[in-house]
Design a protein around this motif. Structure first.
Motif, PDB file in Angstrom:
ATOM      1  N   LEU A   1       0.804  -1.188  -0.186  1.00 24.04           N
ATOM      2  CA  LEU A   1       0.438  -0.323  -0.189  1.00 24.04           C
ATOM      3  C   LEU A   1       0.962   1.263  -0.163  1.00 24.04           C
ATOM      4  CD1 LEU A   1      -2.639  -0.737   2.570  1.00 24.04           C
ATOM      5  CD2 LEU A   1      -3.003  -0.501   0.083  1.00 24.04           C
ATOM      6  N   PRO A   2       0.599   2.466  -0.613  1.00 27.51           N
ATOM      7  CA  PRO A   2       1.313   4.013  -0.611  1.00 27.51           C
ATOM      8  C   PRO A   2       0.739   4.364   1.142  1.00 27.51           C
ATOM      9  CG  PRO A   2      -1.158   4.278  -1.682  1.00 27.51           C
ATOM     10  CD  PRO A   2      -1.039   2.982  -0.825  1.00 27.51           C
ATOM     11  N   LEU A   3       1.738   5.187   1.679  1.00 26.51           N
ATOM     12  CA  LEU A   3       1.680   5.584   1.962  1.00 26.51           C
ATOM     13  C   LEU A   3       0.799   6.908   1.839  1.00 26.51           C
ATOM     14  CD1 LEU A   3       5.212   7.158   4.252  1.00 26.51           C
ATOM     15  CD2 LEU A   3       3.542   4.923   4.889  1.00 26.51           C
ATOM     16  N   PRO A   4      -0.354   7.165   3.602  1.00 27.77           N
ATOM     17  CA  PRO A   4      -1.452   8.865   2.442  1.00 27.77           C
ATOM     18  C   PRO A   4       0.193  10.404   1.903  1.00 27.77           C
ATOM     19  CG  PRO A   4      -2.352   7.873   4.156  1.00 27.77           C
ATOM     20  CD  PRO A   4      -1.132   7.169   4.372  1.00 27.77           C
ATOM     21  N   ALA A   5      -0.243  10.466   1.127  1.00 26.00           N
ATOM     22  CA  ALA A   5       0.619  11.859   0.731  1.00 26.00           C
ATOM     23  C   ALA A   5      -0.065  12.298  -0.462  1.00 26.00           C
ATOM     24  CB  ALA A   5       1.631  11.097   0.118  1.00 26.00           C
ATOM     25  N   THR A   6       0.162  13.773   0.055  1.00 18.43           N
ATOM     26  CA  THR A   6      -0.652  14.669  -1.085  1.00 18.43           C
ATOM     27  C   THR A   6       0.749  16.124  -1.562  1.00 18.43           C
ATOM     28  OG1 THR A   6      -2.416  15.133  -0.682  1.00 18.43           O
ATOM     29  CG2 THR A   6      -1.503  16.513  -1.945  1.00 18.43           C
ATOM     30  N   TYR A   7       1.031  16.424  -2.990  1.00 20.67           N
ATOM     31  CA  TYR A   7       1.908  16.350  -3.539  1.00 20.67           C
ATOM     32  C   TYR A   7       1.189  17.784  -3.687  1.00 20.67           C
ATOM     33  CZ  TYR A   7       5.387  12.894  -2.341  1.00 20.67           C
ATOM     34  OH  TYR A   7       6.086  11.953  -1.266  1.00 20.67           O
ATOM     35  N   VAL A   8       1.775  19.073  -4.015  1.00 21.29           N
ATOM     36  CA  VAL A   8       0.972  20.091  -5.429  1.00 21.29           C
ATOM     37  C   VAL A   8       3.399  20.215  -6.152  1.00 21.29           C
ATOM     38  CG1 VAL A   8       1.352  22.620  -5.217  1.00 21.29           C
ATOM     39  CG2 VAL A   8       0.074  21.571  -3.686  1.00 21.29           C
ATOM     40  N   ILE A   9       2.738  19.925  -7.547  1.00 11.56           N
ATOM     41  CA  ILE A   9       3.831  19.895  -8.520  1.00 11.56           C
ATOM     42  C   ILE A   9       3.467  21.247  -9.384  1.00 11.56           C
ATOM     43  CG2 ILE A   9       5.618  18.634  -9.970  1.00 11.56           C
ATOM     44  CD1 ILE A   9       3.668  16.149  -8.771  1.00 11.56           C
ATOM     45  N   ASP A  10       5.012  21.958  -9.365  1.00 15.66           N
ATOM     46  CA  ASP A  10       5.211  22.557 -10.531  1.00 15.66           C
ATOM     47  C   ASP A  10       4.736  22.400 -12.349  1.00 15.66           C
ATOM     48  OD1 ASP A  10       7.752  22.746 -11.060  1.00 15.66           O
ATOM     49  OD2 ASP A  10       7.993  24.436  -9.610  1.00 15.66           O
ATOM     50  N   ARG A  11       4.820  23.511 -12.832  1.00 17.67           N
ATOM     51  CA  ARG A  11       5.245  23.045 -14.169  1.00 17.67           C
ATOM     52  C   ARG A  11       6.697  22.550 -14.671  1.00 17.67           C
ATOM     53  NH1 ARG A  11       1.324  27.122 -18.218  1.00 17.67           N
ATOM     54  NH2 ARG A  11       1.759  24.414 -19.629  1.00 17.67           N
ATOM     55  N   SER A  12       7.400  22.815 -14.370  1.00 19.72           N
ATOM     56  CA  SER A  12       8.804  22.310 -13.946  1.00 19.72           C
ATOM     57  C   SER A  12       8.905  20.881 -13.781  1.00 19.72           C
ATOM     58  CB  SER A  12       9.722  23.611 -13.226  1.00 19.72           C
ATOM     59  OG  SER A  12       9.528  22.993 -11.994  1.00 19.72           O
ATOM     60  N   GLY A  13       7.989  20.652 -12.535  1.00 18.51           N
ATOM     61  CA  GLY A  13       8.059  18.919 -12.351  1.00 18.51           C
ATOM     62  C   GLY A  13       8.867  19.017 -11.091  1.00 18.51           C
ATOM     63  N   THR A  14       8.324  20.033 -10.570  1.00 20.54           N
ATOM     64  CA  THR A  14       9.477  20.083  -8.939  1.00 20.54           C
ATOM     65  C   THR A  14       8.018  19.893  -8.463  1.00 20.54           C
ATOM     66  OG1 THR A  14      11.339  21.504  -9.685  1.00 20.54           O
ATOM     67  CG2 THR A  14      11.057  21.289  -7.583  1.00 20.54           C
ATOM     68  N   ILE A  15       8.608  19.638  -7.010  1.00 22.81           N
ATOM     69  CA  ILE A  15       7.212  19.208  -6.069  1.00 22.81           C
ATOM     70  C   ILE A  15       7.889  20.537  -4.810  1.00 22.81           C
ATOM     71  CG2 ILE A  15       6.644  18.018  -3.973  1.00 22.81           C
ATOM     72  CD1 ILE A  15       8.277  15.695  -4.966  1.00 22.81           C
ATOM     73  N   GLN A  16       6.410  21.127  -4.843  1.00 20.65           N
ATOM     74  CA  GLN A  16       6.506  22.953  -3.984  1.00 20.65           C
ATOM     75  C   GLN A  16       6.040  22.165  -2.560  1.00 20.65           C
ATOM     76  OE1 GLN A  16       8.104  25.348  -4.684  1.00 20.65           O
ATOM     77  NE2 GLN A  16       8.746  24.733  -7.243  1.00 20.65           N
ATOM     78  N   TRP A  17       5.413  21.385  -2.486  1.00 27.18           N
ATOM     79  CA  TRP A  17       4.257  21.351  -1.458  1.00 27.18           C
ATOM     80  C   TRP A  17       4.243  19.641  -1.152  1.00 27.18           C
ATOM     81  CZ3 TRP A  17      -0.332  19.582   0.517  1.00 27.18           C
ATOM     82  CH2 TRP A  17      -0.370  20.194   1.876  1.00 27.18           C
ATOM     83  N   ALA A  18       4.590  19.490   0.150  1.00 29.19           N
ATOM     84  CA  ALA A  18       4.541  17.836   0.701  1.00 29.19           C
ATOM     85  C   ALA A  18       3.000  17.544   1.533  1.00 29.19           C
ATOM     86  CB  ALA A  18       5.559  16.815   0.169  1.00 29.19           C
ATOM     87  N   PHE A  19       2.813  16.730   1.323  1.00 26.05           N
ATOM     88  CA  PHE A  19       2.190  16.122   2.983  1.00 26.05           C
ATOM     89  C   PHE A  19       1.947  14.444   3.192  1.00 26.05           C
ATOM     90  CE2 PHE A  19      -1.435  14.377   5.158  1.00 26.05           C
ATOM     91  CZ  PHE A  19      -1.414  14.575   6.516  1.00 26.05           C
ATOM     92  N   VAL A  20       2.956  14.490   4.166  1.00 24.02           N
ATOM     93  CA  VAL A  20       2.942  12.215   3.622  1.00 24.02           C
ATOM     94  C   VAL A  20       3.382  12.207   5.325  1.00 24.02           C
ATOM     95  CG1 VAL A  20       4.819  10.335   3.653  1.00 24.02           C
ATOM     96  CG2 VAL A  20       4.676  12.711   1.827  1.00 24.02           C
ATOM     97  N   ASP A  21       1.738  11.604   5.826  1.00 20.38           N
ATOM     98  CA  ASP A  21       1.860  10.528   7.101  1.00 20.38           C
ATOM     99  C   ASP A  21       2.090   9.289   6.927  1.00 20.38           C
ATOM    100  OD1 ASP A  21       0.862  10.549   9.529  1.00 20.38           O
ATOM    101  OD2 ASP A  21       0.184  12.622   9.546  1.00 20.38           O
ATOM    102  N   THR A  22       2.510   8.347   7.615  1.00 21.34           N
ATOM    103  CA  THR A  22       2.332   6.834   8.554  1.00 21.34           C
ATOM    104  C   THR A  22       1.160   7.044   9.160  1.00 21.34           C
ATOM    105  OG1 THR A  22       3.319   7.216  10.740  1.00 21.34           O
ATOM    106  CG2 THR A  22       4.696   6.895   8.458  1.00 21.34           C
ATOM    107  N   ASP A  23       0.045   7.823   8.859  1.00 18.34           N
ATOM    108  CA  ASP A  23      -1.037   7.543  10.064  1.00 18.34           C
ATOM    109  C   ASP A  23      -2.156   7.641   8.637  1.00 18.34           C
ATOM    110  OD1 ASP A  23      -3.425   7.379  11.725  1.00 18.34           O
ATOM    111  OD2 ASP A  23      -2.334   8.957  12.696  1.00 18.34           O
ATOM    112  N   TYR A  24      -2.635   6.799   8.337  1.00 27.54           N
ATOM    113  CA  TYR A  24      -4.111   7.131   7.349  1.00 27.54           C
ATOM    114  C   TYR A  24      -4.825   7.407   7.859  1.00 27.54           C
ATOM    115  CZ  TYR A  24      -5.999   2.541   9.847  1.00 27.54           C
ATOM    116  OH  TYR A  24      -6.436   1.856  11.401  1.00 27.54           O
TER     117      TYR A  24
END
Length: 215
Positions: free
Chosen positions: A175-198
């Motif tokens: 399974l994946p950890l719950p995560a959300t990424y905001v990626i800019d048009r250049s393909g760089t991650i500009q914001w991230a949420f990652v947590d082991t707690d589902y």
């Protein structure tokens, strides 16, 4: 009500319904995953977002490059339609879809489920954004999110009737950890949420703020 408050209210109500023995297995697995440090090792701000080409609920292939050609991307990883916390989070994203789109961004969600399961989920919750199938969690693994369920917790999920072997195309324990990424048009991650707690997910207001900061 914020998403975190809604998730917490559901968690508190659900605890009374779970037998103590099962609760202990779940809690122990959660502690072990947290202590593993995997969330800290997952991709975060400043990293290059790995590309992907994944099937959506209708079978069409969606690529990260194709999405980025239209604007920033909000990429949300979730466990599956069998997870009630995922369903709450996806409904919340749907409620904020227009606000995300108004900022020129594309929203996509990714799970290890087969396309048929994603289609059922999309129809049930009337989702207007793409729900992609990462069978085997290869994409989640590139982001540092994939992990294997411990045997006792996998057994609990089997007894609860989640049938992860079927819905995940033969990959019952990954399974994946719950995560959300905001990626800019250049393909760089500009914001991230990652947590082991589902039971915890990215707050939509924080996602919108991250998109605003790209302007």
């Amino acid at each position: 009500m914020s998403l975190s408050a809604e998730l917490r209210a559901f968690y508190d109500a659900r605890q009374e319904q779970i037998p103590a023995g099962i609760r202990e297995i779940m809690n122990r697995a959660g502690r072990d995953l947290s202590e593993s440090g995997q969330a800290r090792r997952a991709l975060s701000v400043g990293a290059r977002a790995p590309g992907f080409g994944l099937p959506c609920a209708t079978g069409r292939t969606v690529t990260l490059d194709g999405l980025l050609a239209e604007g920033p991307v909000v990429l949300a990883f979730y466990r599956g339609a069998w997870c009630p916390y995922c369903n709450i989070a996806l409904r919340s994203l749907q409620q904020h879809h227009d606000a995300i789109a108004a900022r020129g961004a594309r929203l996509v969600a990714v799970s290890p489920q087969i396309p048929d399961e994603s289609l059922s989920l999309t129809e049930k919750h009337e989702l207007v954004f793409d729900v992609l199938s990462d069978i085997g969690s290869d994409t989640a693994r590139q982001y540092g999110l994939a992990y294997d369920l411990p045997g006792d917790l996998a057994g609990v999920y089997d007894k609860l009737g989640f049938d992860l072997k079927r819905v995940n195309g033969g990959h019952a324990r990954t399974l994946p950890l719950p995560a959300t990424y905001v990626i800019d048009r250049s393909g760089t991650i500009q914001w991230a949420f990652v947590d082991t707690d589902y039971t915890k997910r990215a707050e939509p207001a924080d996602i919108l703020a991250a998109l605003d900061s790209l302007s």
